[in-house]
Design an enzyme around this catalytic site. Structure first.
Site, PDB file in Angstrom:
ATOM      1  N   LYS A   1      -0.149  12.368  -6.358  1.00 49.98           N
ATOM      2  CA  LYS A   1      -1.499  11.913  -6.009  1.00 49.98           C
ATOM      3  C   LYS A   1      -1.854  12.329  -4.567  1.00 49.98           C
ATOM      4  O   LYS A   1      -0.981  12.648  -3.753  1.00 49.98           O
ATOM      5  CB  LYS A   1      -1.620  10.405  -6.173  1.00 49.98           C
ATOM      6  CG  LYS A   1      -0.684   9.529  -5.355  1.00 49.98           C
ATOM      7  CD  LYS A   1      -0.951   9.397  -3.867  1.00 49.98           C
ATOM      8  CE  LYS A   1      -2.302   8.940  -3.463  1.00 49.98           C
ATOM      9  NZ  LYS A   1      -2.555   7.525  -3.662  1.00 49.98           N
TER      10      LYS A   1
ATOM     11  N   ASP B   1       0.349   4.163  -7.177  1.00 42.83           N
ATOM     12  CA  ASP B   1      -0.175   5.539  -7.208  1.00 42.83           C
ATOM     13  C   ASP B   1      -0.524   5.923  -8.655  1.00 42.83           C
ATOM     14  O   ASP B   1      -1.210   5.182  -9.320  1.00 42.83           O
ATOM     15  CB  ASP B   1       0.832   6.506  -6.581  1.00 42.83           C
ATOM     16  CG  ASP B   1       0.958   6.280  -5.071  1.00 42.83           C
ATOM     17  OD1 ASP B   1       0.090   5.592  -4.520  1.00 42.83           O
ATOM     18  OD2 ASP B   1       1.924   6.761  -4.469  1.00 42.83           O
TER      19      ASP B   1
ATOM     20  N   ASN C   1      -4.244  10.957  -1.260  1.00 40.87           N
ATOM     21  CA  ASN C   1      -4.987   9.786  -0.801  1.00 40.87           C
ATOM     22  C   ASN C   1      -6.480  10.007  -1.022  1.00 40.87           C
ATOM     23  O   ASN C   1      -7.005  11.096  -0.789  1.00 40.87           O
ATOM     24  CB  ASN C   1      -4.694   9.502   0.686  1.00 40.87           C
ATOM     25  CG  ASN C   1      -5.370   8.222   1.133  1.00 40.87           C
ATOM     26  OD1 ASN C   1      -6.541   8.217   1.489  1.00 40.87           O
ATOM     27  ND2 ASN C   1      -4.645   7.124   1.082  1.00 40.87           N
ATOM     28  N   SER C   2      -7.144   8.942  -1.446  1.00 40.35           N
ATOM     29  CA  SER C   2      -8.550   9.054  -1.856  1.00 40.35           C
ATOM     30  C   SER C   2      -9.474   9.480  -0.726  1.00 40.35           C
ATOM     31  O   SER C   2     -10.589   9.939  -0.969  1.00 40.35           O
ATOM     32  CB  SER C   2      -9.027   7.719  -2.414  1.00 40.35           C
ATOM     33  OG  SER C   2      -8.153   7.273  -3.401  1.00 40.35           O
TER      34      SER C   2
ATOM     35  N   HIS D   1     -12.833   2.294  -6.978  1.00 44.86           N
ATOM     36  CA  HIS D   1     -12.663   2.765  -5.611  1.00 44.86           C
ATOM     37  C   HIS D   1     -13.855   3.628  -5.190  1.00 44.86           C
ATOM     38  O   HIS D   1     -14.434   4.334  -6.023  1.00 44.86           O
ATOM     39  CB  HIS D   1     -11.368   3.564  -5.491  1.00 44.86           C
ATOM     40  CG  HIS D   1     -10.790   3.532  -4.096  1.00 44.86           C
ATOM     41  ND1 HIS D   1     -11.198   2.645  -3.138  1.00 44.86           N
ATOM     42  CD2 HIS D   1      -9.823   4.281  -3.503  1.00 44.86           C
ATOM     43  CE1 HIS D   1     -10.532   2.839  -2.026  1.00 44.86           C
ATOM     44  NE2 HIS D   1      -9.674   3.835  -2.218  1.00 44.86           N
TER      45      HIS D   1
ATOM     46  N   ASP E   1       0.785  -0.871  -5.015  1.00 46.68           N
ATOM     47  CA  ASP E   1      -0.030   0.323  -5.210  1.00 46.68           C
ATOM     48  C   ASP E   1       0.905   1.361  -5.847  1.00 46.68           C
ATOM     49  O   ASP E   1       1.688   2.009  -5.166  1.00 46.68           O
ATOM     50  CB  ASP E   1      -0.528   0.788  -3.828  1.00 46.68           C
ATOM     51  CG  ASP E   1      -1.210   2.130  -3.880  1.00 46.68           C
ATOM     52  OD1 ASP E   1      -1.417   2.659  -4.989  1.00 46.68           O
ATOM     53  OD2 ASP E   1      -1.541   2.644  -2.791  1.00 46.68           O
TER      54      ASP E   1
ATOM     55  N   SER F   1       0.808  -1.209   0.000  1.00 49.67           N
ATOM     56  CA  SER F   1       0.000   0.000   0.000  1.00 49.67           C
ATOM     57  C   SER F   1       0.848   1.269   0.000  1.00 49.67           C
ATOM     58  O   SER F   1       1.789   1.401   0.793  1.00 49.67           O
ATOM     59  CB  SER F   1      -0.881  -0.030   1.265  1.00 49.67           C
ATOM     60  OG  SER F   1      -1.189   1.271   1.703  1.00 49.67           O
ATOM     61  N   GLY F   2       0.468   2.200  -0.867  1.00 46.37           N
ATOM     62  CA  GLY F   2       1.166   3.494  -0.879  1.00 46.37           C
ATOM     63  C   GLY F   2       0.967   4.230   0.428  1.00 46.37           C
ATOM     64  O   GLY F   2       1.905   4.827   0.979  1.00 46.37           O
ATOM     65  N   LEU F   3      -0.276   4.159   0.947  1.00 50.47           N
ATOM     66  CA  LEU F   3      -0.572   4.853   2.205  1.00 50.47           C
ATOM     67  C   LEU F   3       0.276   4.297   3.348  1.00 50.47           C
ATOM     68  O   LEU F   3       0.892   5.051   4.106  1.00 50.47           O
ATOM     69  CB  LEU F   3      -2.062   4.696   2.538  1.00 50.47           C
ATOM     70  CG  LEU F   3      -2.477   5.151   3.940  1.00 50.47           C
ATOM     71  CD1 LEU F   3      -2.287   6.658   4.098  1.00 50.47           C
ATOM     72  CD2 LEU F   3      -3.921   4.775   4.243  1.00 50.47           C
TER      73      LEU F   3
ATOM     74  N   ASP G   1       0.993  10.270   2.295  1.00 53.11           N
ATOM     75  CA  ASP G   1       0.644   9.514   1.090  1.00 53.11           C
ATOM     76  C   ASP G   1       0.415  10.516  -0.037  1.00 53.11           C
ATOM     77  O   ASP G   1      -0.700  10.711  -0.511  1.00 53.11           O
ATOM     78  CB  ASP G   1      -0.618   8.682   1.380  1.00 53.11           C
ATOM     79  CG  ASP G   1      -0.984   7.777   0.217  1.00 53.11           C
ATOM     80  OD1 ASP G   1      -0.113   7.524  -0.640  1.00 53.11           O
ATOM     81  OD2 ASP G   1      -2.147   7.327   0.164  1.00 53.11           O
TER      82      ASP G   1
ATOM     83  N   ARG H   1      -6.955   1.724 -11.855  1.00 56.13           N
ATOM     84  CA  ARG H   1      -7.819   2.112 -10.731  1.00 56.13           C
ATOM     85  C   ARG H   1      -8.587   3.375 -11.093  1.00 56.13           C
ATOM     86  O   ARG H   1      -7.999   4.378 -11.493  1.00 56.13           O
ATOM     87  CB  ARG H   1      -6.945   2.340  -9.506  1.00 56.13           C
ATOM     88  CG  ARG H   1      -7.598   3.084  -8.373  1.00 56.13           C
ATOM     89  CD  ARG H   1      -6.752   2.954  -7.144  1.00 56.13           C
ATOM     90  NE  ARG H   1      -7.018   3.972  -6.159  1.00 56.13           N
ATOM     91  CZ  ARG H   1      -6.412   4.023  -4.981  1.00 56.13           C
ATOM     92  NH1 ARG H   1      -5.498   3.108  -4.662  1.00 56.13           N
ATOM     93  NH2 ARG H   1      -6.680   4.975  -4.127  1.00 56.13           N
TER      94      ARG H   1
ATOM     95  N   GLU I   1      -3.494   4.523 -10.713  1.00 55.20           N
ATOM     96  CA  GLU I   1      -4.772   5.224 -10.582  1.00 55.20           C
ATOM     97  C   GLU I   1      -4.813   6.444 -11.482  1.00 55.20           C
ATOM     98  O   GLU I   1      -3.787   7.089 -11.743  1.00 55.20           O
ATOM     99  CB  GLU I   1      -5.028   5.602  -9.121  1.00 55.20           C
ATOM    100  CG  GLU I   1      -4.043   6.541  -8.507  1.00 55.20           C
ATOM    101  CD  GLU I   1      -4.182   6.633  -6.978  1.00 55.20           C
ATOM    102  OE1 GLU I   1      -3.736   5.704  -6.284  1.00 55.20           O
ATOM    103  OE2 GLU I   1      -4.731   7.615  -6.494  1.00 55.20           O
TER     104      GLU I   1
HETATM  105  C1  SPV Z   1      -3.468   2.532  -0.324  1.00 54.18           C
HETATM  106  O1  SPV Z   1      -3.557   1.590   0.447  1.00 54.18           O
HETATM  107  O2  SPV Z   1      -2.508   3.285  -0.360  1.00 54.18           O
HETATM  108  C2  SPV Z   1      -4.554   2.812  -1.252  1.00 54.18           C
HETATM  109  C3  SPV Z   1      -5.879   2.446  -0.882  1.00 54.18           C
HETATM  110  O3  SPV Z   1      -4.314   3.377  -2.271  1.00 54.18           O
HETATM  111  S1  SPV Z   1      -6.631   3.841  -0.235  1.00 54.18           S
HETATM  112  O4  SPV Z   1      -5.878   4.291   0.893  1.00 54.18           O
HETATM  113  O5  SPV Z   1      -7.942   3.355   0.074  1.00 54.18           O
HETATM  114  O6  SPV Z   1      -6.685   4.849  -1.263  1.00 54.18           O
HETATM  115 MG    MG Z   2      -2.559   4.296  -2.325  1.00 49.53          MG
END
Ligand code: SPV
Ligand code: MG
Length: 556
Positions: free
Chosen positions: A138, A105, A140-141, A207, A103, A64-66, A76, A176, A132
Site C-alpha cells: 500500500k 493496511d 499512504n493515502s 477516507h 490499521d 497507525s500504520g503510518l 508507510d 476502508r 483498505e
Molecule cells: C495511518 O494512520 O496509517 C492511516 C491513516 O492509515 S492515513 O495516514 O490518513 O492514511
Molecule cells: Mg495507514
C-alpha cells in the site's frame, strides 16, 4: 441514525462475578463502534504512547500504520513486515487495558494473508482491524502519486475470509474505502461501501484527503447509517467535531498526532542539547525519570517482588511516625493529620512512602493517631497509637517496635527531602545513623532538634574518623550545636535491638509516654552508643505550620 448492534447482555443472573465478566477488548470496541454516540480514538505507535493515550482518557487506540512505520524508521509502504507490526502491537496491548484498532493496511497480501492476520490479532487480544481496498504494497493515502485500488470482488473475498477466521465473535473488521483518495468519485465509494457492508464488514471507514469535510459529509448523508461510519480528519482537521456528531459518524480517528508531537519535541530537545552541550535548561521541561518509571509500571514490579521474592537478610524497612494532628496548622488539619496535607498534588506521607520505595524500602509501617482513617496512602501498613493525644513520638515508635527487624529507617511523617539524603543514609553502615543538617538557618526554631556532634561539618573530609552524635535534643545549647537532626535515622539489626531495649527500659521507668525521639537517641548515646552523623546542607523541610507547608510546596 447509526445502526446499533448491542453486544449480548453481560449482566445476566447466571454470569460469573464482575471481574470475570469484564468485557473482552473486542467486545468493548464493538460497543464503541455501534453505540449511538460519537467517539474519538487516538493514535499510538508503541507501548508508552499507547499507555499515554489510555491515561489521557481515550476509550480505544488507533495503531497507525503510518506512525508505527515512522517510529521504526521506515516508510508507510509495508516496509515493516506484518510480524514486526504484530510485535509492536504486543507491547501496546500489554501496556494498556483499552481496545486497539489496528490499521491493517491492505491485509499484507491476499485473502489468505489477511485471514492469518485476523487469527493472529485475535490471539493477541487486538480488538479490531481496518483493511483498505488498495493493492499490496500500500501507499499512504496522502503521498502524491497513483493509488491503485483493489478489485471489489477480490476485496470482498478478503473481508469474508477475515470474518470467517476471527476467533472472537466480537472482533471487528472495518473496511476502508479509498475511492475518494484515488479520485474515483462518490458513486464508486458508495458502490464499494455497499458491497463491503453486504459481505459482512462491521464498519466502513471513508477516507478523504480534502481540506474540508464536504465529501465525507456527503458520503455520510448518502450512506444514511447502514452501518457504523469511521473517519480520519487529518486533512479536514478544522471541521468542528460537532458536525461529525450531527452526521451520525460513529468514530473519529486522530491518526498521527502523538508521533508528530514527539517528532517536534525530540527535534527541539536534540538541537538544544547539541548546541548547548548541557541539559541544565531543559531538565525541568522534560518528563521526569519518576514519570518514566511510573509509565513503565515500576511500582507494580516492586509490589510483585514483595510477593514473590524471598525476604533477603539485608532488606530494609521503615517506620514513619505520623500520629500527630499538627495543631499549628489549625483548620487545615481539621479532618486529617498533617502527614496527609497536600504538597503539589500528593500528600506528604505519600511522597515519603514513594521516596522510600524508590530507594528500595518497600515495607513501610506508619504509626497513625489523629484521624487515622484519613490516612490513605498506597502500599503502607498502618499501626494505630490510640493515645496519640497524650503521648509523644517514643510512645508511637513503641507501637511499631514489634514490626521492626533488620535494618530499619525511622522517619518523622511531616518531612520532605531530596532523594539523595535517603541514599546517603542507606549507604551509611553504622548501627545507628542520623541525618543532621549542618546549616539549619538562622536562630533556633521552635521544636528544633539540635545536635552536638564530634566535629562540625567540613566541606572536605578532614580525616577518616567518622563524625558521631554526642548529644541531641532541646537541651543542646544553640552555641554548641553543629546542626539540626532532620527527623531521619537508620538502625541496623543490632541498632534495632538496642532501640527496642531502650524503649522497653523507658516503659519500665515510665519516661516513655512523654519522650520524643531525640530523648531515645540521647539515652542510647548516654549508654555508650555513638550514632554516626550523616551531614547534609539543607534540601529538606518539615511541615509544622502554614509557613512550613507553603515552604514545602515551593520546595517541591
Ligand atoms: C495511518 O494512520 O496509517 C492511516 C491513516 O492509515 S492515513 O495516514 O490518513 O492514511
Ligand atoms: Mg495507514
Amino acid at each position: 441514525m447509526k445502526v446499533v448492534q448491542m453486544p449480548p447482555d453481560v449482566a445476566e443472573a447466571s454470569d460469573p462475578p464482575n471481574d470475570v465478566r469484564r468485557r473482552s477488548k473486542a467486545s468493548q470496541f464493538r460497543q464503541l463502534l455501534t453505540a449511538p454516540e460519537l467517539d474519538f480514538i487516538m493514535e499510538a505507535h508503541d507501548g508508552v504512547s499507547a499507555r499515554i493515550v489510555e491515561e489521557a482518557g481515550f476509550p480505544a487506540i488507533w495503531a497507525s500504520g503510518l506512525t508505527i512505520s515512522t517510529a521504526l524508521g521506515v516508510r508507510d509502504r509495508n516496509e515493516a513486515s506484518w510480524t514486526q507490526v504484530i510485535d509492536v502491537l504486543d507491547f501496546m496491548a500489554d501496556a494498556t487495558s483499552i481496545p486497539i484498532l489496528l490499521d491493517g493496511d491492505t491485509g499484507y497480501g491476499d485473502f489468505n494473508n489477511f485471514r492469518r492476520l485476523v487469527r493472529k490479532l485475535c490471539q493477541r487480544d487486538i480488538a479490531a482491524v481496518c483493511v483498505e481496498d488498495k493493492t499490496f504494497p500500500k501507499t499512504n493515502s496522502f503521498v502524491d502519486g497513483p493509488q491503485a485500488l483493489a478489485e471489489v470482488g477480490e476485496f470482498c473475498g478478503k473481508i469474508k475470509a477475515g470474518k470467517d477466521s476471527q476467533l472472537d465473535s466480537e472482533f471487528s473488521i472495518i473496511a476502508r474505502i479509498e475511492a475518494l483518495i484515488a479520485g474515483r468519485g462518490m458513486d464508486e465509494a458508495l458502490r464499494r461501501a455497499e458491497a463491503y457492508h453486504a459481505t459482512g464488514a462491521d464498519g466502513i471507514l471513508i477516507h478523504s484527503k480534502e481540506s474540508t469535510a464536504d465529501e465525507v459529509m456527503a458520503f455520510a448523508s448518502e450512506w444514511a447509517g447502514r452501518c457504523p461510519l469511521v473517519i480520519v480528519p487529518t486533512m479536514y482537521y478544522a471541521t468542528p467535531t460537532e458536525n461529525f456528531r450531527k452526521a451520525d459518524i460513529s468514530l473519529v480517528i486522530w491518526a498521527n498526532h502523538n508521533l508528530r508531537a514527539s517528532i517536534t519535541a525530540m527535534r527541539d530537545i536534540s538541537r538544544h542539547i547539541f548546541q548547548e552541550q548541557s541539559v541544565t535548561a531543559v531538565e525541568g521541561s522534560v518528563a521526569s525519570l519518576r514519570d518514566v518509571f511510573r509509565l513503565a509500571g515500576n511500582s507494580e514490579l516492586a509490589e510483585a517482588e514483595k510477593r514473590y521474592l524471598p525476604v533477603s537478610g539485608d532488606s530494609c524497612r521503615a517506620v514513619v511516625l505520623a500520629a500527630s494532628r499538627g495543631s499549628a496548622l489549625a483548620d487545615l488539619t481539621e479532618d486529617k493529620p498533617k502527614c496527609m496535607l497536600d504538597v503539589r498534588g500528593e500528600p506528604i506521607l505519600a511522597r515519603l512512602a514513594r521516596a522510600l520505595g524508590d530507594a528500595g524500602v518497600q515495607d513501610v509501617t506508619v504509626v497513625c493517631g489523629y484521624k487515622h482513617e484519613a490516612v490513605d496512602v498506597p502500599r503502607i501498613r498502618k499501626v494505630i497509637n490510640p493515645e496519640f493525644d497524650s503521648t509523644g513520638e517514643a510512645a508511637s515508635l513503641a507501637r511499631a517496635v514489634e514490626d521492626m527487624s533488620g535494618t530499619t529507617i525511622v522517619s518523622y511523617g511531616d518531612i520532605v527531602f531530596r532523594s539523595y539524603i535517603l541514599d546517603l543514609l542507606l549507604k551509611c553502615d553504622a548501627d545507628i545513623a542520623v541525618v543532621v543538617d549542618a546549616h539549619p538557618g538562622e536562630g533556633a526554631r521552635r521544636g528544633m532538634d539540635l545536635a552536638c556532634c564530634s566535629r562540625a561539618h567540613a566541606r572536605q573530609n578532614l580525616d577518616d574518623v567518622p563524625v558521631t552524635l554526642e548529644s541531641i535534643g532541646q537541651e543542646v545549647a544553640e552555641e554548641s550545636a553543629h546542626g539540626e537532626w532532620i527527623g531521619l535515622a537508620k538502625f541496623s539489626a543490632r541498632g534495632v535491638d538496642l532501640l527496642r531495649a531502650e524503649i522497653a527500659a523507658m516503659s519500665d521507668d515510665e519516661t516513655l509516654s512523654q519522650a520524643g525521639l531525640p530523648n531515645v537517641l540521647q539515652r542510647l548515646v548516654a549508654h555508650g552508643e555513638k550514632p554516626r552523623v550523616v551531614y547534609v546542607m539543607g534540601d529538606w523541610l518539615d511541615v509544622n505550620d502554614a509557613f512550613g507547608l507553603a515552604n514545602a510546596r515551593n520546595f517541591m
